[in-house]
Design a protein around this motif. Structure first.
Motif, PDB file in Angstrom:
ATOM      1  N   ILE A 105      -5.254  21.419-152.151  1.00 12.03           N
ATOM      2  CA  ILE A 105      -4.230  20.848-151.133  1.00 12.03           C
ATOM      3  C   ILE A 105      -2.855  20.407-152.080  1.00 12.03           C
ATOM      4  CG2 ILE A 105      -3.509  18.743-149.804  1.00 12.03           C
ATOM      5  CD1 ILE A 105      -6.345  18.542-148.961  1.00 12.03           C
ATOM      6  N   ILE A 106      -1.642  21.002-151.790  1.00  5.00           N
ATOM      7  CA  ILE A 106      -0.582  20.742-152.252  1.00  5.00           C
ATOM      8  C   ILE A 106       0.579  20.030-151.650  1.00  5.00           C
ATOM      9  CG2 ILE A 106      -0.946  22.643-153.966  1.00  5.00           C
ATOM     10  CD1 ILE A 106       1.779  23.349-151.378  1.00  5.00           C
ATOM     11  N   GLY A 107       0.124  19.826-150.113  1.00  6.80           N
ATOM     12  CA  GLY A 107       1.159  19.135-149.585  1.00  6.80           C
ATOM     13  C   GLY A 107       0.539  18.564-148.275  1.00  6.80           C
ATOM     14  N   PHE A 108       1.227  17.650-147.493  1.00  2.98           N
ATOM     15  CA  PHE A 108       0.495  17.089-146.529  1.00  2.98           C
ATOM     16  C   PHE A 108       1.546  16.091-145.688  1.00  2.98           C
ATOM     17  CE2 PHE A 108      -2.180  13.696-144.525  1.00  2.98           C
ATOM     18  CZ  PHE A 108      -3.223  14.396-144.405  1.00  2.98           C
ATOM     19  N   MET A 109       1.252  16.141-144.352  1.00  2.00           N
ATOM     20  CA  MET A 109       2.060  15.317-143.334  1.00  2.00           C
ATOM     21  C   MET A 109       1.283  15.085-142.147  1.00  2.00           C
ATOM     22  SD  MET A 109       5.733  15.989-141.609  1.00  2.00           S
ATOM     23  CE  MET A 109       5.311  16.994-140.649  1.00  2.00           C
ATOM     24  N   ILE A 110       1.407  13.829-141.581  1.00  5.57           N
ATOM     25  CA  ILE A 110       0.600  13.564-140.458  1.00  5.57           C
ATOM     26  C   ILE A 110       1.731  13.230-139.287  1.00  5.57           C
ATOM     27  CG2 ILE A 110      -0.436  11.504-139.203  1.00  5.57           C
ATOM     28  CD1 ILE A 110      -2.139  11.285-141.627  1.00  5.57           C
ATOM     29  N   GLY A 111       1.473  13.603-138.238  1.00  6.97           N
ATOM     30  CA  GLY A 111       2.113  12.938-136.730  1.00  6.97           C
ATOM     31  C   GLY A 111       1.177  12.281-136.065  1.00  6.97           C
ATOM     32  N   ARG A 153      -1.493  14.933-135.113  1.00  5.78           N
ATOM     33  CA  ARG A 153      -1.481  16.326-135.897  1.00  5.78           C
ATOM     34  C   ARG A 153      -1.625  16.352-137.208  1.00  5.78           C
ATOM     35  NH1 ARG A 153      -0.289  21.789-134.387  1.00  5.78           N
ATOM     36  NH2 ARG A 153      -1.572  21.167-132.688  1.00  5.78           N
ATOM     37  N   VAL A 154      -2.213  16.923-137.971  1.00 12.65           N
ATOM     38  CA  VAL A 154      -2.000  17.048-139.519  1.00 12.65           C
ATOM     39  C   VAL A 154      -1.534  18.482-139.830  1.00 12.65           C
ATOM     40  CG1 VAL A 154      -4.000  15.559-139.910  1.00 12.65           C
ATOM     41  CG2 VAL A 154      -4.491  17.726-139.661  1.00 12.65           C
ATOM     42  N   TRP A 155      -0.594  18.270-140.985  1.00 10.11           N
ATOM     43  CA  TRP A 155      -0.197  19.678-141.541  1.00 10.11           C
ATOM     44  C   TRP A 155      -0.797  19.482-142.871  1.00 10.11           C
ATOM     45  CZ3 TRP A 155       2.628  17.095-137.831  1.00 10.11           C
ATOM     46  CH2 TRP A 155       2.705  17.750-136.657  1.00 10.11           C
ATOM     47  N   ILE A 156      -1.467  20.398-143.478  1.00 10.23           N
ATOM     48  CA  ILE A 156      -2.338  20.401-144.881  1.00 10.23           C
ATOM     49  C   ILE A 156      -1.705  21.673-145.460  1.00 10.23           C
ATOM     50  CG2 ILE A 156      -4.203  20.223-146.093  1.00 10.23           C
ATOM     51  CD1 ILE A 156      -5.379  18.575-143.549  1.00 10.23           C
ATOM     52  N   CYS A 157      -1.078  21.629-146.456  1.00 12.02           N
ATOM     53  CA  CYS A 157      -0.577  22.825-147.225  1.00 12.02           C
ATOM     54  C   CYS A 157      -1.695  23.184-148.229  1.00 12.02           C
ATOM     55  CB  CYS A 157       1.150  22.561-147.762  1.00 12.02           C
ATOM     56  SG  CYS A 157       1.949  22.342-146.459  1.00 12.02           S
ATOM     57  N   GLU A 158      -2.069  24.409-148.318  1.00 13.42           N
ATOM     58  CA  GLU A 158      -2.852  24.733-149.353  1.00 13.42           C
ATOM     59  C   GLU A 158      -2.446  25.892-150.206  1.00 13.42           C
ATOM     60  OE1 GLU A 158      -7.389  23.259-147.960  1.00 13.42           O
ATOM     61  OE2 GLU A 158      -6.447  25.157-146.884  1.00 13.42           O
ATOM     62  N   HIS A 159      -2.794  25.907-151.374  1.00 14.38           N
ATOM     63  CA  HIS A 159      -2.360  27.212-152.355  1.00 14.38           C
ATOM     64  C   HIS A 159      -3.679  27.256-153.267  1.00 14.38           C
ATOM     65  CE1 HIS A 159      -0.275  29.066-155.704  1.00 14.38           C
ATOM     66  NE2 HIS A 159       0.134  29.973-154.926  1.00 14.38           N
ATOM     67  N   GLU A 160      -4.204  28.475-153.343  1.00 13.81           N
ATOM     68  CA  GLU A 160      -5.316  28.645-154.024  1.00 13.81           C
ATOM     69  C   GLU A 160      -6.413  27.670-153.717  1.00 13.81           C
ATOM     70  OE1 GLU A 160      -3.420  28.990-158.099  1.00 13.81           O
ATOM     71  OE2 GLU A 160      -2.611  31.113-157.566  1.00 13.81           O
ATOM     72  N   ILE A 180       0.916  30.220-149.588  1.00 10.95           N
ATOM     73  CA  ILE A 180       0.653  29.104-149.389  1.00 10.95           C
ATOM     74  C   ILE A 180       0.344  28.909-147.478  1.00 10.95           C
ATOM     75  CG2 ILE A 180       1.505  26.682-148.772  1.00 10.95           C
ATOM     76  CD1 ILE A 180       3.426  27.033-151.152  1.00 10.95           C
ATOM     77  N   SER A 181      -0.964  28.392-147.280  1.00 13.07           N
ATOM     78  CA  SER A 181      -1.241  28.356-145.992  1.00 13.07           C
ATOM     79  C   SER A 181      -1.254  26.906-145.359  1.00 13.07           C
ATOM     80  CB  SER A 181      -2.681  28.871-145.670  1.00 13.07           C
ATOM     81  OG  SER A 181      -3.637  27.923-146.617  1.00 13.07           O
ATOM     82  N   ILE A 182      -0.964  26.627-144.137  1.00 16.69           N
ATOM     83  CA  ILE A 182      -0.845  25.316-143.563  1.00 16.69           C
ATOM     84  C   ILE A 182      -1.992  25.347-142.433  1.00 16.69           C
ATOM     85  CG2 ILE A 182       0.558  23.835-142.054  1.00 16.69           C
ATOM     86  CD1 ILE A 182       3.025  25.277-143.498  1.00 16.69           C
ATOM     87  N   ARG A 183      -2.679  24.419-142.713  1.00 16.88           N
ATOM     88  CA  ARG A 183      -3.833  24.040-141.514  1.00 16.88           C
ATOM     89  C   ARG A 183      -3.483  22.799-140.695  1.00 16.88           C
ATOM     90  NH1 ARG A 183      -8.118  20.756-143.771  1.00 16.88           N
ATOM     91  NH2 ARG A 183      -8.050  20.737-145.963  1.00 16.88           N
ATOM     92  N   SER A 184      -4.194  22.845-139.726  1.00 16.66           N
ATOM     93  CA  SER A 184      -4.081  21.663-138.894  1.00 16.66           C
ATOM     94  C   SER A 184      -5.461  21.069-138.291  1.00 16.66           C
ATOM     95  CB  SER A 184      -3.229  21.645-137.670  1.00 16.66           C
ATOM     96  OG  SER A 184      -3.906  22.894-136.624  1.00 16.66           O
ATOM     97  N   GLU A 185      -6.614  21.634-139.083  1.00 17.29           N
ATOM     98  CA  GLU A 185      -7.560  21.140-139.304  1.00 17.29           C
ATOM     99  C   GLU A 185      -8.107  20.109-139.994  1.00 17.29           C
ATOM    100  OE1 GLU A 185     -12.360  22.413-138.802  1.00 17.29           O
ATOM    101  OE2 GLU A 185     -11.050  23.830-139.337  1.00 17.29           O
ATOM    102  N   LEU A 223       3.025  18.170-154.134  1.00 15.47           N
ATOM    103  CA  LEU A 223       2.895  18.060-155.631  1.00 15.47           C
ATOM    104  C   LEU A 223       4.105  18.393-156.042  1.00 15.47           C
ATOM    105  CD1 LEU A 223      -0.666  19.626-156.170  1.00 15.47           C
ATOM    106  CD2 LEU A 223       0.007  17.367-156.431  1.00 15.47           C
ATOM    107  N   PRO A 224       4.804  17.768-157.188  1.00 14.07           N
ATOM    108  CA  PRO A 224       6.027  18.066-157.719  1.00 14.07           C
ATOM    109  C   PRO A 224       6.362  19.580-158.090  1.00 14.07           C
ATOM    110  CG  PRO A 224       4.786  16.459-159.158  1.00 14.07           C
ATOM    111  CD  PRO A 224       3.879  16.806-157.947  1.00 14.07           C
ATOM    112  N   GLU A 225       5.415  20.455-158.239  1.00 15.56           N
ATOM    113  CA  GLU A 225       5.770  21.832-158.755  1.00 15.56           C
ATOM    114  C   GLU A 225       5.900  22.659-157.138  1.00 15.56           C
ATOM    115  OE1 GLU A 225       1.133  21.286-159.524  1.00 15.56           O
ATOM    116  OE2 GLU A 225       2.978  20.102-159.448  1.00 15.56           O
ATOM    117  N   TYR A 226       5.693  21.926-156.281  1.00 11.87           N
ATOM    118  CA  TYR A 226       5.707  22.767-154.810  1.00 11.87           C
ATOM    119  C   TYR A 226       6.957  22.195-154.105  1.00 11.87           C
ATOM    120  CZ  TYR A 226       1.313  24.952-155.853  1.00 11.87           C
ATOM    121  OH  TYR A 226       0.173  25.635-156.399  1.00 11.87           O
TER     122      TYR A 226
END
Length: 166
Positions: free
Chosen positions: A73-79, A63-70, A10-15, A94-97
């Motif tokens: 987008i599987i997760g997200f948060m904003i500051g 800031r955004v935190w965007i979690c990605e898998h394959e 899982i990667s987390i991007r802020s762009e 997503l529930p499975e994450y």
């Protein structure tokens, strides 16, 4: 999804990229309707907030935190910049994450960003139905500062504000 294969892949991007905010609105509308029986007014609330965020977005303060898998987008948060405070918003997986430690990682990064950018405090709004998230927030020192009964999301609930002094 097994925890062994997940966190490493899982990667987390802020762009913030085109399409991200629309997908996050969709995800909130869909999951909150399925899991908590929230109505259309919740999705409208999310859309308004995301539009406000997009219009004022400044990577130096927000800031955004965007979690990605394959590549998904599987997760997200904003500051979100609120003057001297940073607001935590649109925290979703997503529930499975869920339950993999991603929430703890994002809240840790949120607090580090707030301190790095010299915010004096942070806060968030949630509802009484989000007990898992509330447990996470309070472990990080957020304290309940306000509560109000609401039917804003097409059902009776209690909206809760949690604050953290930095």
């Amino acid at each position: 999804m097994s925890s062994g294969s997940t966190t490493n892949s899982i990667s987390i991007r802020s762009e913030l990229l085109p399409g991200d905010l629309g997908y996050i609105a969709y995800l909130h509308g869909k999951l909150y309707a399925e899991e908590l029986n929230y109505g259309r007014n919740f999705e409208i609330y999310v859309l308004h907030g995301l539009q406000e965020f997009a219009a004022a977005y400044d990577p130096a303060k927000d800031r955004v935190w965007i979690c990605e898998h394959e590549d998904k987008i599987i997760g997200f948060m904003i500051g979100m910049n609120r003057g001297n405070a940073l607001q935590l918003r649109y925290f979703i997986f997503l529930p499975e994450y869920r339950g993999l430690g991603l929430g703890k990682k994002l809240v840790t990064e949120f607090i580090a960003f707030a301190k790095e950018r010299n915010y004096s405090s942070a806060y968030l709004w949630t509802t009484n139905e989000q007990q898992g998230a509330i447990s996470l927030y309070t472990r990080f020192g957020f304290t309940l500062t306000e509560e109000k009964e609401s039917i804003a999301f097409d059902k009776p609930l209690v909206e809760l504000r949690y604050d953290l002094q930095l």
